[in-house]
Design a protein around this motif. Structure first.
Motif, mmCIF file in Angstrom:
data_model
loop_
_atom_site.group_PDB
_atom_site.id
_atom_site.type_symbol
_atom_site.label_atom_id
_atom_site.label_comp_id
_atom_site.label_asym_id
_atom_site.label_seq_id
_atom_site.Cartn_x
_atom_site.Cartn_y
_atom_site.Cartn_z
ATOM 1 N N GLU A 121 54.155 47.336 0.981
ATOM 2 C CA GLU A 121 54.439 48.623 0.328
ATOM 3 C C GLU A 121 55.460 48.440 -0.787
ATOM 4 O O GLU A 121 55.288 48.963 -1.900
ATOM 5 C CB GLU A 121 54.960 49.636 1.348
ATOM 6 N N ASN A 125 54.879 48.803 -4.839
ATOM 7 C CA ASN A 125 55.717 49.683 -5.659
ATOM 8 C C ASN A 125 56.334 48.926 -6.840
ATOM 9 O O ASN A 125 56.477 49.468 -7.938
ATOM 10 C CB ASN A 125 56.822 50.323 -4.819
ATOM 11 N N GLU A 237 53.959 56.720 -0.103
ATOM 12 C CA GLU A 237 54.975 56.361 -1.086
ATOM 13 C C GLU A 237 54.341 55.669 -2.296
ATOM 14 O O GLU A 237 54.716 55.939 -3.437
ATOM 15 C CB GLU A 237 56.026 55.453 -0.445
ATOM 16 N N ASN A 238 53.374 54.787 -2.049
ATOM 17 C CA ASN A 238 52.671 54.134 -3.149
ATOM 18 C C ASN A 238 51.937 55.154 -4.008
ATOM 19 O O ASN A 238 51.952 55.074 -5.243
ATOM 20 C CB ASN A 238 51.662 53.114 -2.629
ATOM 21 N N LYS A 240 52.694 58.310 -4.396
ATOM 22 C CA LYS A 240 53.696 59.070 -5.138
ATOM 23 C C LYS A 240 54.156 58.295 -6.369
ATOM 24 O O LYS A 240 54.227 58.852 -7.477
ATOM 25 C CB LYS A 240 54.884 59.370 -4.222
ATOM 26 N N LYS A 241 54.476 57.020 -6.191
ATOM 27 C CA LYS A 241 54.963 56.196 -7.303
ATOM 28 C C LYS A 241 53.888 56.022 -8.375
ATOM 29 O O LYS A 241 54.179 56.044 -9.577
ATOM 30 C CB LYS A 241 55.420 54.832 -6.797
#
Length: 261
Positions: A121, A125, A237-238, A240-241
């Motif tokens: 992850e 990112n 999270e990935n 979102k980024k």
């Protein structure tokens, strides 16, 4: 003799691509053309991409050259045909992380992946967002102190899709199903020979020859070669980024209708 093409009528071919987007798949297809040879590779970060202009009929070179309008005009003036392949940037990002860890150990991110950015992850990112390199990580052969992120690094290559003089191909269309693959390869054949009477092979016979030349396992860069694998790898999270850095990119290139993915 049937199946042979006159030397002067053989195409001059530039295989240009976004890295990790099926470069070797496209090379294998083109190498199936009778009389075509491929023995030179020109990297997109080199100063020598203009060497492409010196290729001869029947020669093919592959590269990752950013869009350049003047270079495009030069290719046309030399009757060099560009086959350009690109892919969903999310799949490119996932493939790049695996490639750096498994094989591309001279990549600027490799030392960081070994010592301080350890989970998949976090590594994904870093590829998506870019990172500042620290300490010995700066001692890379490219002399860079910051990795800009895959969107900023590869966007200049994707811009070839606006060029009407080339043959643009989506990786997904070449691996989706047999009917889609056939359509794309026929598009390549018709692009390389504007007048099909120059061929001594029927285009459907040539289609079969080109398809038979595909053998992904022969490529040292091959891992899975499928479309949509990012769905199995991206965390929330990935996602979102990626949306923060390149969300509109996916809409522009037809991979998403909006940012609700």
């Amino acid at each position: 003799m049937k199946g042979k093409i006159e030397e002067k009528k053989k195409p001059k071919i530039l295989i240009n691509s976004v890295p990790k987007s099926g470069t070797n798949l496209l090379v294998q297809i083109a190498k199936g053309i009778p009389g075509v040879f491929h023995d030179q590779k020109i990297f997109y970060h080199s100063e020598n991409y203009l060497e492409v202009l010196n290729i001869k009929p029947g020669e093919m070179v592959s590269s990752h050259i950013p869009y350049n309008e003047d270079f495009s005009k030069q290719l046309k003036s030399q009757s060099i045909k560009q086959l350009f392949i690109y892919r969903d940037l999310r799949d490119v990002a996932v493939s790049l992380v695996y490639f750096i860890n498994d094989k591309l150990h001279d990549h600027p991110l490799y030392p960081a992946f070994q010592k301080r950015i350890l989970t998949f992850e976090e590594q994904l990112n870093a590829v998506i967002c870019g990172i500042e390199l620290i300490g010995d990580e700066k001692n890379n052969k490219y002399g860079i102190e910051q990795y800009p992120g895959i969107f900023h690094e590869y966007l200049p290559i994707y811009k070839w899709t606006v060029d009407p003089t080339i043959c643009s191909l989506r990786f997904e269309d070449l691996v989706c199903n047999e009917a889609s693959k056939d359509r794309e390869i026929l598009k390549i054949i018709e692009f390389l020979w504007e007048d099909l009477e120059y061929l001594e092979l029927d285009k459907f016979h040539l289609l079969d020859i080109l398809k038979q030349n595909i053998n992904p396992e022969k490529s040292w860069t091959y891992r899975k070669g499928v479309a949509g694998n990012w769905l199995n790898e991206f965390t929330l999270e990935n996602k979102k980024k990626f949306k923060e850095n390149a969300g509109d990119f996916l809409i522009k290139y037809g991979y998403e209708k909006n940012n609700e993915w």
